[in-house]
Design a protein around this motif. Sequence first.
Motif, PDB file in Angstrom:
ATOM      1  N   PRO A  39       0.828  -1.215   0.000  1.00  0.00           N
ATOM      2  CA  PRO A  39       0.000   0.000   0.000  1.00  0.00           C
ATOM      3  C   PRO A  39       0.860   1.261   0.000  1.00  0.00           C
ATOM      4  O   PRO A  39       2.043   1.237   0.364  1.00  0.00           O
ATOM      5  CB  PRO A  39      -0.799  -0.122   1.300  1.00  0.00           C
ATOM      6  N   LEU A  40       0.251   2.359  -0.405  1.00  0.00           N
ATOM      7  CA  LEU A  40       0.960   3.636  -0.492  1.00  0.00           C
ATOM      8  C   LEU A  40       1.521   4.071   0.858  1.00  0.00           C
ATOM      9  O   LEU A  40       2.574   4.712   0.924  1.00  0.00           O
ATOM     10  CB  LEU A  40       0.011   4.715  -1.040  1.00  0.00           C
ATOM     11  N   ILE A  41       0.849   3.699   1.928  1.00  0.00           N
ATOM     12  CA  ILE A  41       1.291   4.109   3.262  1.00  0.00           C
ATOM     13  C   ILE A  41       2.682   3.557   3.596  1.00  0.00           C
ATOM     14  O   ILE A  41       3.398   4.091   4.444  1.00  0.00           O
ATOM     15  CB  ILE A  41       0.248   3.673   4.331  1.00  0.00           C
ATOM     16  N   ARG A  42       3.092   2.493   2.897  1.00  0.00           N
ATOM     17  CA  ARG A  42       4.412   1.890   3.137  1.00  0.00           C
ATOM     18  C   ARG A  42       5.423   2.279   2.053  1.00  0.00           C
ATOM     19  O   ARG A  42       6.416   1.575   1.832  1.00  0.00           O
ATOM     20  CB  ARG A  42       4.286   0.366   3.210  1.00  0.00           C
ATOM     21  N   LEU A  43       5.189   3.402   1.391  1.00  0.00           N
ATOM     22  CA  LEU A  43       6.048   3.843   0.299  1.00  0.00           C
ATOM     23  C   LEU A  43       7.491   4.062   0.750  1.00  0.00           C
ATOM     24  O   LEU A  43       8.437   3.667   0.055  1.00  0.00           O
ATOM     25  CB  LEU A  43       5.491   5.135  -0.316  1.00  0.00           C
ATOM     26  N   HIS A  44       7.685   4.694   1.896  1.00  0.00           N
ATOM     27  CA  HIS A  44       9.041   4.968   2.391  1.00  0.00           C
ATOM     28  C   HIS A  44       9.820   3.662   2.572  1.00  0.00           C
ATOM     29  O   HIS A  44      10.966   3.535   2.123  1.00  0.00           O
ATOM     30  CB  HIS A  44       8.961   5.735   3.714  1.00  0.00           C
ATOM     31  N   TRP A  45       9.192   2.689   3.193  1.00  0.00           N
ATOM     32  CA  TRP A  45       9.832   1.382   3.393  1.00  0.00           C
ATOM     33  C   TRP A  45      10.128   0.710   2.058  1.00  0.00           C
ATOM     34  O   TRP A  45      11.209   0.158   1.846  1.00  0.00           O
ATOM     35  CB  TRP A  45       8.910   0.501   4.245  1.00  0.00           C
ATOM     36  N   PHE A  46       9.172   0.780   1.119  1.00  0.00           N
ATOM     37  CA  PHE A  46       9.326   0.133  -0.186  1.00  0.00           C
ATOM     38  C   PHE A  46      10.447   0.794  -0.993  1.00  0.00           C
ATOM     39  O   PHE A  46      11.216   0.114  -1.684  1.00  0.00           O
ATOM     40  CB  PHE A  46       8.002   0.214  -0.954  1.00  0.00           C
ATOM     41  N   THR A  47      10.561   2.115  -0.896  1.00  0.00           N
ATOM     42  CA  THR A  47      11.622   2.835  -1.603  1.00  0.00           C
ATOM     43  C   THR A  47      12.995   2.420  -1.084  1.00  0.00           C
ATOM     44  O   THR A  47      13.919   2.151  -1.859  1.00  0.00           O
ATOM     45  CB  THR A  47      11.437   4.356  -1.451  1.00  0.00           C
ATOM     46  N   MET A 105      16.045   0.549  -3.171  1.00  0.00           N
ATOM     47  CA  MET A 105      17.383   1.130  -3.264  1.00  0.00           C
ATOM     48  C   MET A 105      18.434   0.140  -2.766  1.00  0.00           C
ATOM     49  O   MET A 105      19.534   0.059  -3.314  1.00  0.00           O
ATOM     50  CB  MET A 105      17.441   2.441  -2.488  1.00  0.00           C
ATOM     51  N   LYS A 106      18.073  -0.641  -1.760  1.00  0.00           N
ATOM     52  CA  LYS A 106      18.990  -1.663  -1.255  1.00  0.00           C
ATOM     53  C   LYS A 106      19.196  -2.768  -2.295  1.00  0.00           C
ATOM     54  O   LYS A 106      20.324  -3.206  -2.546  1.00  0.00           O
ATOM     55  CB  LYS A 106      18.437  -2.261   0.039  1.00  0.00           C
ATOM     56  N   ILE A 107      18.106  -3.203  -2.919  1.00  0.00           N
ATOM     57  CA  ILE A 107      18.190  -4.272  -3.915  1.00  0.00           C
ATOM     58  C   ILE A 107      19.014  -3.835  -5.124  1.00  0.00           C
ATOM     59  O   ILE A 107      19.803  -4.607  -5.667  1.00  0.00           O
ATOM     60  CB  ILE A 107      16.775  -4.707  -4.358  1.00  0.00           C
ATOM     61  N   HIS A 108      18.855  -2.569  -5.531  1.00  0.00           N
ATOM     62  CA  HIS A 108      19.481  -2.095  -6.763  1.00  0.00           C
ATOM     63  C   HIS A 108      20.771  -1.315  -6.526  1.00  0.00           C
ATOM     64  O   HIS A 108      21.236  -0.604  -7.417  1.00  0.00           O
ATOM     65  CB  HIS A 108      18.492  -1.218  -7.534  1.00  0.00           C
ATOM     66  N   GLN A 109      21.372  -1.458  -5.363  1.00  0.00           N
ATOM     67  CA  GLN A 109      22.551  -0.655  -5.048  1.00  0.00           C
ATOM     68  C   GLN A 109      23.754  -0.968  -5.945  1.00  0.00           C
ATOM     69  O   GLN A 109      24.700  -0.183  -6.018  1.00  0.00           O
ATOM     70  CB  GLN A 109      22.942  -0.842  -3.584  1.00  0.00           C
ATOM     71  N   GLU A 110      23.726  -2.104  -6.648  1.00  0.00           N
ATOM     72  CA  GLU A 110      24.814  -2.429  -7.568  1.00  0.00           C
ATOM     73  C   GLU A 110      24.643  -1.744  -8.925  1.00  0.00           C
ATOM     74  O   GLU A 110      25.554  -1.755  -9.745  1.00  0.00           O
ATOM     75  CB  GLU A 110      24.891  -3.945  -7.761  1.00  0.00           C
ATOM     76  N   ASP A 111      23.479  -1.158  -9.162  1.00  0.00           N
ATOM     77  CA  ASP A 111      23.208  -0.442 -10.406  1.00  0.00           C
ATOM     78  C   ASP A 111      24.020   0.857 -10.418  1.00  0.00           C
ATOM     79  O   ASP A 111      24.007   1.609  -9.445  1.00  0.00           O
ATOM     80  CB  ASP A 111      21.708  -0.129 -10.476  1.00  0.00           C
ATOM     81  N   PRO A 112      24.745   1.165 -11.531  1.00  0.00           N
ATOM     82  CA  PRO A 112      25.556   2.394 -11.592  1.00  0.00           C
ATOM     83  C   PRO A 112      24.762   3.667 -11.325  1.00  0.00           C
ATOM     84  O   PRO A 112      25.283   4.619 -10.749  1.00  0.00           O
ATOM     85  CB  PRO A 112      26.095   2.381 -13.030  1.00  0.00           C
ATOM     86  N   ILE A 113      23.484   3.698 -11.735  1.00  0.00           N
ATOM     87  CA  ILE A 113      22.662   4.890 -11.505  1.00  0.00           C
ATOM     88  C   ILE A 113      22.455   5.106 -10.012  1.00  0.00           C
ATOM     89  O   ILE A 113      22.546   6.222  -9.504  1.00  0.00           O
ATOM     90  CB  ILE A 113      21.306   4.758 -12.224  1.00  0.00           C
ATOM     91  N   PHE A 114      22.187   4.026  -9.286  1.00  0.00           N
ATOM     92  CA  PHE A 114      21.997   4.131  -7.844  1.00  0.00           C
ATOM     93  C   PHE A 114      23.319   4.475  -7.160  1.00  0.00           C
ATOM     94  O   PHE A 114      23.350   5.254  -6.214  1.00  0.00           O
ATOM     95  CB  PHE A 114      21.433   2.821  -7.287  1.00  0.00           C
ATOM     96  N   LYS A 115      24.407   3.903  -7.647  1.00  0.00           N
ATOM     97  CA  LYS A 115      25.717   4.201  -7.066  1.00  0.00           C
ATOM     98  C   LYS A 115      26.054   5.677  -7.204  1.00  0.00           C
ATOM     99  O   LYS A 115      26.546   6.317  -6.280  1.00  0.00           O
ATOM    100  CB  LYS A 115      26.797   3.355  -7.748  1.00  0.00           C
TER     101      LYS A 115
END
Length: 329
Positions: A13-21, A25-35
């Motif tokens: 749900p939208l109320i958990r957006l902060h947690w989901f974001t 970011m943790k899952i995709h931290q190996e992506d150069p854009i996130f780095k």
Amino acid sequence: MKNSPSIRIKRVPLIRLHWFTKLNMKIHQEDPIFKKAQESRRSRINFYFNFASKLARQFRFILLENGKVAGSLSIERRKRSFFVYAVGVTKEYRRKGYGTILMNFTEDFARKKKKNFICFSVLLANEPAVKMYDKLNYQSQGVGLTLVRLFLWKIKPLIENPELTEKISFRKLSNLKEIEEIAYFWWAKEIESFAGNDAKSISTEDSILDLDLRIDWPTFEIKTNGNQAGLMIIIPSDFFQTAVLFSDPKSTWSKEWLYKLLNYITKQKIVHVKNTQNKDSSTIKLDKSSVLQLFLTHQHKDNLVSNLDSSIVIHDSTEDRQIFFKKID
């Protein structure tokens, strides 16, 4: 792989957006854009809020194994398609087929919502993901923007006075709608050339190319011998001269044509507006230590690299992305 009783996909749900974001970011931290977004506190904050705002407008899901989060999925709704904005599996749960489960779920969800296509972009360096999409019968649109960098102090002696048999001209554009139309025109030609009409139609009708243009970015229509040859957008930066280039997929750039283009870019005096409210600005001065960045399609990247010495061009293949799609029956 069949879904075992311990596997469940749950909507967030939208109320958990902060947690989901934060999870994404943790899952995709190996992506150069996130780095790159983590390089400074300011860029990290800006990236986080921009990323979260996009996730807020999408369908958000998590994959659970025995009640623990093993993966996430974010789907953006388009006119005829779903664009998979973010999909990933947490490090400890990889190589278990969960990526396939999430993509199969996406296809079922697309059928339920009466969408005709699924699209997404993927890092080509992510070989396991590319292999998975190939097994799931996803097709590449054959294009994707990549980044190359050139040292000005090395290319300037080469591009000062190129002998050019073709006449190349530049027309400055100031109408944002016209700029977007020309950009989509060339993008559609690229896609049609490499992936056919299905890919072309979803890319143009569903705005798969996410253009975030600004009217204060100097933009030029390129003509060769009086005929349309492409579009060039120059993006102001404190450290680089950056240009985005769209062009005819069938064109083969001669070395002289390329030198003329690079020479024109380097001579532009670009005013960089630092604060749009206070109108603070500065003129970028290109010196011998400056770096010229070019965003262009993979095909034109190959053309550029083949025309210039490898000591002049820097290309980081980890930043290469392509758009994949699949028609849903």
